[in-house]
Motif scaffolding. Sequence first.
Motif, PDB file in Angstrom:
ATOM      1  N   HIS A 245      27.595  18.295   1.685  1.00 43.60           N
ATOM      2  CA  HIS A 245      28.445  17.002   2.040  1.00 43.60           C
ATOM      3  C   HIS A 245      26.954  16.561  -0.019  1.00 43.60           C
ATOM      4  O   HIS A 245      26.998  14.799  -0.072  1.00 43.60           O
ATOM      5  N   ARG A 246      26.897  17.028  -1.010  1.00 41.93           N
ATOM      6  CA  ARG A 246      26.694  16.320  -2.355  1.00 41.93           C
ATOM      7  C   ARG A 246      26.931  15.360  -2.871  1.00 41.93           C
ATOM      8  O   ARG A 246      26.324  14.105  -3.528  1.00 41.93           O
ATOM      9  N   LYS A 247      28.266  15.588  -2.417  1.00 45.69           N
ATOM     10  CA  LYS A 247      28.830  14.402  -3.696  1.00 45.69           C
ATOM     11  C   LYS A 247      28.745  12.965  -2.367  1.00 45.69           C
ATOM     12  O   LYS A 247      28.880  11.690  -3.041  1.00 45.69           O
ATOM     13  N   GLN A 248      28.326  12.877  -1.105  1.00 44.61           N
ATOM     14  CA  GLN A 248      28.484  12.157  -0.757  1.00 44.61           C
ATOM     15  C   GLN A 248      26.924  11.448  -0.878  1.00 44.61           C
ATOM     16  O   GLN A 248      26.971  10.320  -0.868  1.00 44.61           O
ATOM     17  N   ALA A 249      25.611  11.950  -0.960  1.00 46.00           N
ATOM     18  CA  ALA A 249      24.423  11.649  -1.243  1.00 46.00           C
ATOM     19  C   ALA A 249      24.007  11.641  -2.488  1.00 46.00           C
ATOM     20  O   ALA A 249      23.402  10.538  -2.784  1.00 46.00           O
ATOM     21  N   LEU A 250      25.476  11.233  -3.438  1.00 47.62           N
ATOM     22  CA  LEU A 250      25.381  11.156  -4.990  1.00 47.62           C
ATOM     23  C   LEU A 250      26.067   9.760  -4.494  1.00 47.62           C
ATOM     24  O   LEU A 250      25.274   8.746  -5.667  1.00 47.62           O
ATOM     25  N   GLN A 251      26.826   9.217  -4.254  1.00 47.12           N
ATOM     26  CA  GLN A 251      27.275   8.311  -3.677  1.00 47.12           C
ATOM     27  C   GLN A 251      26.442   7.456  -3.120  1.00 47.12           C
ATOM     28  O   GLN A 251      26.284   6.528  -3.377  1.00 47.12           O
ATOM     29  N   VAL A 252      25.446   7.723  -2.144  1.00 50.94           N
ATOM     30  CA  VAL A 252      24.560   6.930  -1.686  1.00 50.94           C
ATOM     31  C   VAL A 252      23.676   5.997  -2.819  1.00 50.94           C
ATOM     32  O   VAL A 252      23.263   5.121  -2.868  1.00 50.94           O
ATOM     33  N   VAL A 253      23.108   7.230  -3.532  1.00 51.89           N
ATOM     34  CA  VAL A 253      22.000   7.363  -4.675  1.00 51.89           C
ATOM     35  C   VAL A 253      23.510   5.971  -5.010  1.00 51.89           C
ATOM     36  O   VAL A 253      22.548   4.931  -6.052  1.00 51.89           O
ATOM     37  N   GLY A 254      24.201   6.254  -5.553  1.00 53.75           N
ATOM     38  CA  GLY A 254      24.724   4.990  -6.795  1.00 53.75           C
ATOM     39  C   GLY A 254      25.254   3.947  -6.025  1.00 53.75           C
ATOM     40  O   GLY A 254      24.704   2.544  -6.769  1.00 53.75           O
ATOM     41  N   MET A 255      25.190   3.485  -4.556  1.00 50.56           N
ATOM     42  CA  MET A 255      25.633   2.701  -4.359  1.00 50.56           C
ATOM     43  C   MET A 255      23.932   1.873  -3.848  1.00 50.56           C
ATOM     44  O   MET A 255      24.767   0.885  -3.762  1.00 50.56           O
ATOM     45  N   THR A 256      22.915   2.695  -3.648  1.00 55.44           N
ATOM     46  CA  THR A 256      21.817   2.083  -3.206  1.00 55.44           C
ATOM     47  C   THR A 256      21.104   1.472  -4.784  1.00 55.44           C
ATOM     48  O   THR A 256      20.358   0.919  -4.392  1.00 55.44           O
ATOM     49  N   ILE A 417      26.393  -0.010 -11.571  1.00 52.34           N
ATOM     50  CA  ILE A 417      26.463   1.385 -11.823  1.00 52.34           C
ATOM     51  C   ILE A 417      26.932   1.709  -9.857  1.00 52.34           C
ATOM     52  O   ILE A 417      27.333   2.429  -9.402  1.00 52.34           O
ATOM     53  N   SER A 418      25.748   0.521  -9.401  1.00 47.26           N
ATOM     54  CA  SER A 418      26.564   0.774  -7.877  1.00 47.26           C
ATOM     55  C   SER A 418      27.727   0.017  -7.630  1.00 47.26           C
ATOM     56  O   SER A 418      28.835   0.825  -6.639  1.00 47.26           O
ATOM     57  N   SER A 419      28.612  -0.276  -8.810  1.00 46.70           N
ATOM     58  CA  SER A 419      29.847  -0.712  -8.579  1.00 46.70           C
ATOM     59  C   SER A 419      30.688   0.210  -8.806  1.00 46.70           C
ATOM     60  O   SER A 419      32.327  -0.085  -8.326  1.00 46.70           O
ATOM     61  N   ALA A 420      30.243   1.370 -10.292  1.00 45.96           N
ATOM     62  CA  ALA A 420      31.541   1.608 -10.120  1.00 45.96           C
ATOM     63  C   ALA A 420      31.227   3.558  -8.873  1.00 45.96           C
ATOM     64  O   ALA A 420      31.917   4.020  -8.415  1.00 45.96           O
ATOM     65  N   ALA A 421      30.004   3.324  -8.315  1.00 47.53           N
ATOM     66  CA  ALA A 421      30.006   4.362  -6.989  1.00 47.53           C
ATOM     67  C   ALA A 421      30.603   3.519  -6.001  1.00 47.53           C
ATOM     68  O   ALA A 421      31.218   4.223  -5.028  1.00 47.53           O
ATOM     69  N   ILE A 422      30.516   2.273  -5.993  1.00 48.04           N
ATOM     70  CA  ILE A 422      31.564   1.672  -4.266  1.00 48.04           C
ATOM     71  C   ILE A 422      32.944   1.927  -4.836  1.00 48.04           C
ATOM     72  O   ILE A 422      33.985   2.133  -3.761  1.00 48.04           O
ATOM     73  N   VAL A 423      33.794   2.026  -6.217  1.00 51.17           N
ATOM     74  CA  VAL A 423      35.269   2.382  -6.678  1.00 51.17           C
ATOM     75  C   VAL A 423      35.327   3.710  -6.172  1.00 51.17           C
ATOM     76  O   VAL A 423      36.604   4.319  -5.683  1.00 51.17           O
ATOM     77  N   THR A 424      34.534   4.826  -6.065  1.00 51.14           N
ATOM     78  CA  THR A 424      34.943   6.627  -5.650  1.00 51.14           C
ATOM     79  C   THR A 424      34.340   6.126  -4.542  1.00 51.14           C
ATOM     80  O   THR A 424      34.635   7.836  -3.734  1.00 51.14           O
ATOM     81  N   LEU A 425      34.489   5.159  -3.021  1.00 53.64           N
ATOM     82  CA  LEU A 425      33.977   5.495  -2.336  1.00 53.64           C
ATOM     83  C   LEU A 425      35.404   5.792  -1.235  1.00 53.64           C
ATOM     84  O   LEU A 425      36.595   4.559  -2.010  1.00 53.64           O
ATOM     85  N   PRO A 426      35.558   6.801  -0.331  1.00 55.26           N
ATOM     86  CA  PRO A 426      36.845   6.490   0.474  1.00 55.26           C
ATOM     87  C   PRO A 426      36.170   4.836   1.504  1.00 55.26           C
ATOM     88  O   PRO A 426      35.590   4.843   2.068  1.00 55.26           O
ATOM     89  N   GLU A 427      37.662   4.593   2.034  1.00 54.54           N
ATOM     90  CA  GLU A 427      37.369   3.349   2.624  1.00 54.54           C
ATOM     91  C   GLU A 427      37.199   4.254   4.420  1.00 54.54           C
ATOM     92  O   GLU A 427      37.665   4.380   4.753  1.00 54.54           O
ATOM     93  N   THR A 428      36.081   3.530   4.874  1.00 51.01           N
ATOM     94  CA  THR A 428      35.400   4.426   6.240  1.00 51.01           C
ATOM     95  C   THR A 428      35.452   3.364   7.100  1.00 51.01           C
ATOM     96  O   THR A 428      35.325   3.372   8.153  1.00 51.01           O
ATOM     97  N   ARG A 429      36.771   2.534   7.018  1.00 51.56           N
ATOM     98  CA  ARG A 429      36.886   1.540   8.637  1.00 51.56           C
ATOM     99  C   ARG A 429      37.348   2.100   9.313  1.00 51.56           C
ATOM    100  O   ARG A 429      38.479   2.679   9.304  1.00 51.56           O
ATOM    101  N   ASN A 430      36.356   1.554  10.191  1.00 53.38           N
ATOM    102  CA  ASN A 430      37.349   2.432  11.930  1.00 53.38           C
ATOM    103  C   ASN A 430      36.949   3.638  11.964  1.00 53.38           C
ATOM    104  O   ASN A 430      37.738   4.665  13.111  1.00 53.38           O
ATOM    105  N   ARG A 431      36.042   4.386  11.119  1.00 55.69           N
ATOM    106  CA  ARG A 431      36.059   6.011  11.348  1.00 55.69           C
ATOM    107  C   ARG A 431      35.524   6.089  12.915  1.00 55.69           C
ATOM    108  O   ARG A 431      34.458   5.871  12.715  1.00 55.69           O
TER     109      ARG A 431
END
Length: 434
Positions: A245-256, A417-431
Amino acid sequence: MTDTVTPQAQEAKTRAGRLKTLTGTGLGNALEWFDWNIYAIFAPYLAAQFFSSSDQLSAVLSTLAVFAVGFAARPVGGFVFGWIADRKGRRFAMSLSVGGAAAGSLLIGLAPTYGAVGALASLLLLLARLVQGLAHGGELPSAQTYIAEAAPDRHRGLWASLIYVSGTVGIMAGTALGAVMATVLSSSQMGAWGWRVPFVLGGLFGLYALAMRRRMPETEAFEEESGKDGGDRDRPSMWRTLAEHRKQALQVVGMTVGLTVAYYAWAVSAPQYAISSHGLDPAGALWAGLAANVVFLVALPLWGALSDRIGRKPVLLVCSLGTVAVIFPLNSLIGREPWQLGLAMAIAMIFIAAGAAIVPAVYAELFPTRIRTIGVAVPYALCVAAFGGTAPYLQTWMGAELGGAYFTGYTAVLLLISSAAIVTLPETRNRSMR
């Protein structure tokens, strides 16, 4: 004769369980943030008490450097408490974290000063901040995971806003206490003993929060995961699962990365910056910060509820891009009047609230149950340590040496940079969390 539970009784039991969950999580989190924030608020007093007073600017910067050291301990705390939360339970990890924060606060409040024991005072301050850093590194991911797993799927964004709602209450309590003390106590009284009061209070209330958390229920998602495949014995390696799940970890960094700098610059250290760099009256600056945090507090659940309706990504982008759009004019607005600081902080924090309200939900929704805490804790803590922990120091240093516009530009780049990371996220509402 078989006992039956009526729907009304079951509903009452459910409401009571949810109240216990929200209260225990919220109170403990508020006290963690209170302990963490009063260090920044009382930094000028700590500089005079724990470091040599021969160079005032050096003492202030040393105090802020110790603030950053506390952040440096957070990745270690994130790993340790994340492992505990994913292996031994969310509730157990949350209890340990609030206990550690209380111990660190009490140590600061009771420690001898530089004038009494010399460099030992600086060492004790450093030790206390390390303990608090370890505890705070584990608190946020553990509490975020706990509240996300306990929340109904359709209202997770709203429930997740409790993390920053309670954190803001803790910040407001510290700011209000500082403002009241600065108003009613003289400078000599503040320097002699007044600065100790918030740390001792934070430690004592932290011990009360510890007792509350020990009575909280564990989440169903963790209990179900613990019962699968023989429990710990047959679980796959945590490191292997993290690597998967390294992609998700990088997304956490980018978003944060951008959100944490914007938050600490505007919600936490802006009053102290206005005092040291703009010559604002300390009491006026603290009251302005308190008023702005009231606006932030109101905005948080509104953004959380909105994300449950329209999705997480649109709300996150409003946060990152909206903050970029307003911080340059707002930085210019800050002057020598408290109302200018309060207005600038309030506007910035409306946009920052959009992200702060829902990132606890988004983080949790990115990872499976078995690594949900540590998967967030390690990348999040590393990012906050590197960028959030240095934000007050850089804000003060850049403001004095280069001008406030440089730090504002630095913040804007990180938000993009955070904005660019957010664009790569899946939509997780209701997951589902299971």
